[in-house]
Design an enzyme around this catalytic site. Structure first.
Site, PDB file in Angstrom:
ATOM      1  N   ASP A 184       9.704  -9.441  -1.780  1.00  0.00           N
ATOM      2  CA  ASP A 184      10.917  -9.171  -1.019  1.00  0.00           C
ATOM      3  C   ASP A 184      11.969  -8.495  -1.899  1.00  0.00           C
ATOM      4  O   ASP A 184      12.057  -8.773  -3.098  1.00  0.00           O
ATOM      5  CB  ASP A 184      11.461 -10.499  -0.463  1.00  0.00           C
ATOM      6  N   TRP A 208      17.022  -3.205  -3.176  1.00  0.00           N
ATOM      7  CA  TRP A 208      16.914  -2.527  -4.478  1.00  0.00           C
ATOM      8  C   TRP A 208      17.256  -1.040  -4.303  1.00  0.00           C
ATOM      9  O   TRP A 208      17.997  -0.461  -5.089  1.00  0.00           O
ATOM     10  CB  TRP A 208      15.489  -2.687  -5.013  1.00  0.00           C
ATOM     11  N   ARG A 216      15.591   3.253   1.999  1.00  0.00           N
ATOM     12  CA  ARG A 216      14.779   2.036   1.871  1.00  0.00           C
ATOM     13  C   ARG A 216      13.337   2.338   1.445  1.00  0.00           C
ATOM     14  O   ARG A 216      12.741   1.593   0.678  1.00  0.00           O
ATOM     15  CB  ARG A 216      14.753   1.288   3.205  1.00  0.00           C
ATOM     16  N   HIS A 237      10.237   0.769  -1.331  1.00  0.00           N
ATOM     17  CA  HIS A 237       8.828   0.407  -1.166  1.00  0.00           C
ATOM     18  C   HIS A 237       7.953   1.143  -2.182  1.00  0.00           C
ATOM     19  O   HIS A 237       6.983   0.594  -2.697  1.00  0.00           O
ATOM     20  CB  HIS A 237       8.360   0.692   0.257  1.00  0.00           C
ATOM     21  N   TRP A 281       6.435  -5.067  12.237  1.00  0.00           N
ATOM     22  CA  TRP A 281       6.307  -3.970  13.215  1.00  0.00           C
ATOM     23  C   TRP A 281       7.657  -3.630  13.822  1.00  0.00           C
ATOM     24  O   TRP A 281       7.835  -2.555  14.399  1.00  0.00           O
ATOM     25  CB  TRP A 281       5.326  -4.332  14.332  1.00  0.00           C
ATOM     26  N   ARG A 310      10.265  -2.956  12.312  1.00  0.00           N
ATOM     27  CA  ARG A 310      11.018  -2.022  11.447  1.00  0.00           C
ATOM     28  C   ARG A 310      10.914  -0.590  11.974  1.00  0.00           C
ATOM     29  O   ARG A 310      10.008  -0.267  12.727  1.00  0.00           O
ATOM     30  CB  ARG A 310      10.443  -2.095  10.034  1.00  0.00           C
ATOM     31  N   LEU A 324     -10.684 -11.145 -11.074  1.00  0.00           N
ATOM     32  CA  LEU A 324      -9.506 -11.415 -10.251  1.00  0.00           C
ATOM     33  C   LEU A 324      -9.815 -11.029  -8.816  1.00  0.00           C
ATOM     34  O   LEU A 324     -10.417  -9.989  -8.569  1.00  0.00           O
ATOM     35  CB  LEU A 324      -8.318 -10.568 -10.759  1.00  0.00           C
TER      36      LEU A 324
HETATM   37  C1  FPP Z   1       9.906  -6.692   1.925  1.00  0.00           C
HETATM   38  O1  FPP Z   1      11.089  -6.212   1.322  1.00  0.00           O
HETATM   39  C2  FPP Z   1       8.790  -5.811   1.575  1.00  0.00           C
HETATM   40  C3  FPP Z   1       8.000  -5.177   2.474  1.00  0.00           C
HETATM   41  C4  FPP Z   1       8.148  -5.333   3.934  1.00  0.00           C
HETATM   42  C5  FPP Z   1       6.945  -4.237   2.042  1.00  0.00           C
HETATM   43  C6  FPP Z   1       6.254  -4.583   0.743  1.00  0.00           C
HETATM   44  C7  FPP Z   1       5.494  -3.416   0.270  1.00  0.00           C
HETATM   45  C8  FPP Z   1       5.291  -3.074  -1.019  1.00  0.00           C
HETATM   46  C9  FPP Z   1       5.720  -3.890  -2.165  1.00  0.00           C
HETATM   47  C10 FPP Z   1       4.586  -1.830  -1.385  1.00  0.00           C
HETATM   48  C11 FPP Z   1       3.445  -1.515  -0.509  1.00  0.00           C
HETATM   49  C12 FPP Z   1       2.183  -1.927  -1.045  1.00  0.00           C
HETATM   50  C13 FPP Z   1       1.063  -1.975  -0.286  1.00  0.00           C
HETATM   51  C14 FPP Z   1      -0.236  -2.232  -0.918  1.00  0.00           C
HETATM   52  C15 FPP Z   1       1.118  -1.765   1.156  1.00  0.00           C
HETATM   53  P1  FPP Z   1      12.275  -5.690   2.257  1.00  0.00           P
HETATM   54  O2  FPP Z   1      12.051  -4.249   2.557  1.00  0.00           O
HETATM   55  O3  FPP Z   1      12.369  -6.583   3.452  1.00  0.00           O
HETATM   56  O4  FPP Z   1      13.495  -5.847   1.324  1.00  0.00           O
HETATM   57  P2  FPP Z   1      14.983  -6.212   1.786  1.00  0.00           P
HETATM   58  O5  FPP Z   1      14.949  -7.674   2.183  1.00  0.00           O
HETATM   59  O6  FPP Z   1      15.788  -5.982   0.548  1.00  0.00           O
HETATM   60  O7  FPP Z   1      15.362  -5.312   2.924  1.00  0.00           O
END
Ligand code: FPP
Length: 230
Positions: free
Chosen positions: A2, A7, A15, A19, A51, A53, A113
């Protein structure tokens, strides 16, 4: 994983850039995991609630999964890493499903792993699906139900340590059954900044926890007889 969005916003970036940075952090964490003694690592990449989002964000995360699957086929064989994807597949594009299957098959022999990516994943959904498979099983036990939920490997039914980055302190429908006795570790660090050093610190903290599984501390002698004085 998260904190990607925050970030990015803190840096004046969209946003989706968060990712992308989160993807790089994930690659570094997976590479560091075996050296820290980790045998099983499950990463929550996309929840069934994600979904909701914006389409652009969903597409970015899907593209990152596809990229990860491609890279895994290229170099996880040699690293002894097995990759699998948990969650629903019936709402994913067919091309992505085929790439998931190909990566799972190509890395099936990995023994150092086992990485699982949770994608279109909902713990409640998985529990409901396992319950539907109970069929004629008369008196399910914790272990027989766990087999329906996670398959034959009982290690996958017990999470030891759950780490959530980004400062929120909740499980958000992740591995609810499997976390029955998990140690929970919440850190304010945003996922793109989560380094192998941060992971090592979480594992060190885990080592200091006393896990009792509902019993008594191991140092407490358990009486094998009880004397009642009258
Ligand atoms: C949540 O942070 C994160 C996600 C919904 C996506 C996570 C994805 C990755 C780390 C990279 C993708 C990797 C693969 C293998 C698919 P958020 O966006 O909700 O953060 P926020 O709470 O700050 O808005």
């Amino acid at each position: 994983m998260d904190g990607n969005g925050r970030w990015a916003l803190a840096r004046g970036l969209p946003r989706v850039a968060g990712h992308q940075a989160g993807y790089e952090a994930m690659r570094r964490i997976v590479d560091a995991a075996p050296g820290l003694g980790i045998r099983y690592l499950t990463l929550y990449a996309f929840s069934s609630d994600n979904w909701k989002r914006p389409a652009e964000e969903v597409a970015t995360v899907m593209n990152l999964l596809e990229r990860y699957l491609r890279e895994a086929v290229e170099d996880y064989g040699i690293k002894g890493i097995r990759l699998s994807v948990i969650g629903r597949r019936d709402r994913l594009p067919l091309r992505l499903c085929a790439a998931i299957e190909a990566a799972e098959n190509a890395t099936a022999g990995g023994e150092r792993l086992h990485v699982r990516i949770a994608f279109d994943y909902s713990a409640r959904g998985e529990i409901l699906a396992a319950a539907a498979r109970l069929g004629g099983m008369r008196e399910p036990t914790v272990s027989s139900f766990a087999r329906l939920l996670v398959g034959a490997n009982p290690r996958l039914a017990e999470v030891d340590l759950l780490i959530r980055t980004g400062g929120e302190q909740r499980l958000s429908d992740f591995l609810l059954w499997e976390c029955a006795y998990a140690e929970l570790y919440f850190t304010p660090v945003m996922w793109p900044d989560f380094t192998p050093q941060e992971l090592a610190a979480a594992i060190e903290e885990f080592g200091r926890r006393e896990r009792r599984f509902g019993g008594l501390p191991v140092s407490t002698p358990s009486p094998n007889w009880v004397e009642v004085q009258g």
